[in-house]
Design an enzyme around this catalytic site. Structure first.
Site, short mmCIF file in Angstrom:
data_model
loop_
_atom_site.label_atom_id
_atom_site.label_comp_id
_atom_site.label_asym_id
_atom_site.label_seq_id
_atom_site.Cartn_x
_atom_site.Cartn_y
_atom_site.Cartn_z
CG ASP A 1 -1.80 1.15 1.39
OD1 ASP A 1 -2.75 1.23 0.60
OD2 ASP A 1 -1.56 2.01 2.26
CD GLU B 1 -2.52 2.56 -3.28
OE1 GLU B 1 -3.50 3.32 -3.46
OE2 GLU B 1 -1.74 2.71 -2.32
#
Ligand code: GLC
Ligand code: GLC
Length: 619
Positions: free
Chosen positions: A267, A309
């Site tokens: 993330d 991401e």
């Protein structure tokens, strides 16, 4: 007595030898100058060996299988589905109960959104993690999680989970020790005694959540520190310049891998390295860290791949898939943010020139050992990542176009079909991001029939592009916006919750009978995934080339398979379009067979007729 190495030990040593060249040069460049580097290196090797020793036999077998079939994630059979566990069906047990539904849709990859133990109260949808080794107790236990991972594996489905690398919750044990003054743990974070350096950094930083979490630092008088908090106040950025952080996260990675995780979604990786005078995004060290983390997985859990991401502009995104010296060694997957943004841009303007320009100019025709995670909607907002240069190349003003897109999708532009919501309006930069479900942004409230066609065109586009198409929960049923978040205190400030509805199971149950838009979208999406699975030309390793057709309403690309070319054609308007047969043939579609509908395409008077929002995979 001399111990003879087992076959298992030998496999580890071979994998270590294979990936050592990808790992150690990165670590030396990042940490080699430190006195504690040799100790760190030794600890890391120990961690990798232990991770391998703890790895269950069935996963070791999967490692071997994927070593033998390294393209497993690039095959056309891959199709992903992404959801919050509580919003899908309550708990992990609830997930098990709905695997038949996912199989019916054609899903072979499941992304369980944040499932590790978050802080209580507002946890940014679970992205504020206080314990990486425990499952969120609201969803179940680690045993439940392992039951889900085993059940998925038995059905040939892969499991993706989030690993938040950039920050922990301020309630994480490391953060609590840091707050108490433990210098070892203070060095896990970015803490300052006075605001001088934070102020200097702020001069070039951007704000991710300007509305509710302005600035990038938080002052805690009770701790006597200014702490780096890029996202929310409760999310403390980790200090990746400290090798101890690297080591901790590798332990977590292997812990998750050994519980059957196939894909680690790393993330917010862009933010992992800070450098004064920069935006502190996508610094070169980020790619060194990510290559090193990837090598660790390849050594101790070879079946695992990494999804990175980084929601950034095209030029900044590609390196996450390994460019230059990182070629083939970094993310196996990264979100194709540009494809998503350009889909919405072309849908609003009914003109594909910008889309064609951006996707033809900035993206290579193939990637090494990597591919895209393609998507139209996800749990986050849409930021209009269109550069001024790209807009100018097709005669648009970047600023005006981005504003237009915000107004269009917010629903305020005259004549728009969309019903969305603004997210984090930045007064300083004029930036206005957008929230809203696929269906609501596509016009389900204003014209359900056309919205149905727009959604199916979007799904047919991401299924053919090359990569793993990710369907965000509810988009297979055209679920509209959910305004309910406004009455939930910890969500009301964050309009992203408008597109995080609860699954509508009665609607889902009716998917095979009803003629409603949602049933049509379900069956259409299912058909798209089934046809994708049967179409070898869509393997992600086959090159892709975006091609102009001379018709601004149409977006077109070729998939160049050894067995022949597949020409993807997409009509971004509600009007019929006509493509000269000769153009399709010149672009390689010699049989004029539509692999998506499974039917021949019959030209009339030398023209191929394309209905509103047509999607055709012409071979
Ligand atoms: C990621 C998530 C987003 C979250 C942010 C901070 O970008 O997708 O939902 O707010 O990271 O963790
Ligand atoms: C920004 C960040 C991304 C994050 C998102 C949260 O786009 O780049 O990482 O997920 O904001 O909405």
């Amino acid at each position: 007595m001399v111990r003879t190495p087992s076959a298992d030990d030998e496999i580890f040593e071979l994998r270590l030898a294979r990936s050592a060249v990808d790992l150690f040069p990165m670590l030396e460049a990042l940490y080699g100058a430190r006195e504690d580097y040799p100790a760190f290196r030794a600890s890391l090797l120990k961690t990798l060996r232990k991770g391998w020793a703890d790895r269950p036999a069935d996963l070791k077998r999967l490692d071997l299988q994927r070593d033998l079939e390294p393209d497993w994630f690039q095959r056309p059979g891959m199709a992903g589905y992404v959801f919050y566990i509580d919003r899908f069906n309550g708990t992990l047990q609830g997930v098990l109960d709905k695997l038949d539904y996912l199989e019916d849709l054609g899903v072979t990859y499941v992304h369980l959104m944040p499932c590790l133990k978050p802080r209580s109260g507002d946890s940014d949808g679970g992205y504020s993690v206080m314990d990486y080794r425990q499952i969120n107790p609201a969803f179940g236990t680690m045993a439940d999680f392992e039951a889900v991972s085993a059940a998925l594996r038995a059905r040939g489905m892969s499991l993706c989970v989030d690993l938040v690398l950039n920050h922990t919750a301020k309630e994480h044990a490391w953060a609590k020790k840091a707050a108490k003054g433990d210098p070892k743990y203070q060095d896990y974070y970015l803490m300052f005694d006075n605001p001088d350096l934070p102020n200097l950094y702020e001069q070039t930083l951007v704000e991710v959540f300007p509305d509710n979490a302005p600035g990038n630092f938080t002052h805690y008088p009770e701790i006597g520190k200014w702490v780096w908090t890029t996202f929310n106040e409760h999310q403390w950025d980790l200090n990746w310049a400290n090798p101890a952080v690297f080591l901790e996260i590798v332990e977590v990675m292997l812990f998750l891998a050994n519980r059957g995780v196939d894909v680690l979604r790393l993330d917010a990786v862009a933010f992992m390295w800070k450098r004064l005078g920069t935006r502190c995004q996508s610094e070169p060290e980020v790619h060194m860290l990510l290559q090193a983390l990837r090598a660790c997985s390849r050594i101790a859990s070879a079946a695992v791949i990494h999804l990175e991401e980084a929601i950034v502009s095209p030029g900044e995104m590609l390196p996450y898939l390994g460019r230059g010296k990182h070629d083939g060694k970094e993310g196996n997957l990264a979100y194709h943010n540009s494809l998503m943004v350009q889909f919405w841009s072309a849908l609003a303007t009914r003109d594909t020139r910008l889309m064609t320009h951006v996707l033809a100019t900035h993206f290579p025709d193939r990637l090494t050992n990597a591919t895209y995670a393609t998507y139209i909607r996800c749990h986050d907002d849409i930021g209009w990542a269109v550069t001024d240069e790209d807009a100018a190349a097709v005669g648009l003003s970047g600023h005006a176009h981005r504003n237009f897109l915000s107004d269009f999708y917010e629903g305020s532009f005259p004549g728009t079909f969309a019903r969305g919501a603004l997210f984090q309006v930045n007064e300083e930069t004029g930036d206005k991001r957008i929230s809203g479900s696929f269906a609501s942004l596509a016009g389900i409230e204003t014209d359900p029939d056309l919205a149905t066609q727009r959604i199916l065109m979007g799904h047919a586009l991401i299924a053919a592009w090359g990569g793993i198409p990710l369907i965000y929960m509810g988009d297979e049923l055209a679920l509209p916006n959910d305004e309910g978040y406004l009455t939930v205190p910890e969500h009301a400030h964050d309009s992203r919750w408008i597109h995080r509805p609860r699954m509508d199971w009665p609607l889902a149950e009716a998917r095979h009978q009803a003629e409603s838009p949602s049933a049509q979208v379900f069956r259409g999406t299912k058909a798209i995934l089934a046809r994708r699975r049967a179409t070898e030309a869509l393997h992600a390793a086959h090159p892709i080339r975006v091609v102009p057709t001379g018709i601004d309403a149409l977006f077109a690309f070729q998939r160049l398979a050894p067995t022949g070319t597949l020409l993807g054609l997409f009509n971004f308007t509600e009007r019929w379009q006509h493509l000269p047969e000769q153009i399709a043939r010149t672009l390689g579609a010699t049989q004029l067979h539509d692999a998506l509908s499974g039917t021949p395409v019959l030209p009339h008077h030398g023209q191929i007729a394309l209905p509103p929002y047509a999607r055709v995979w012409l071979t």
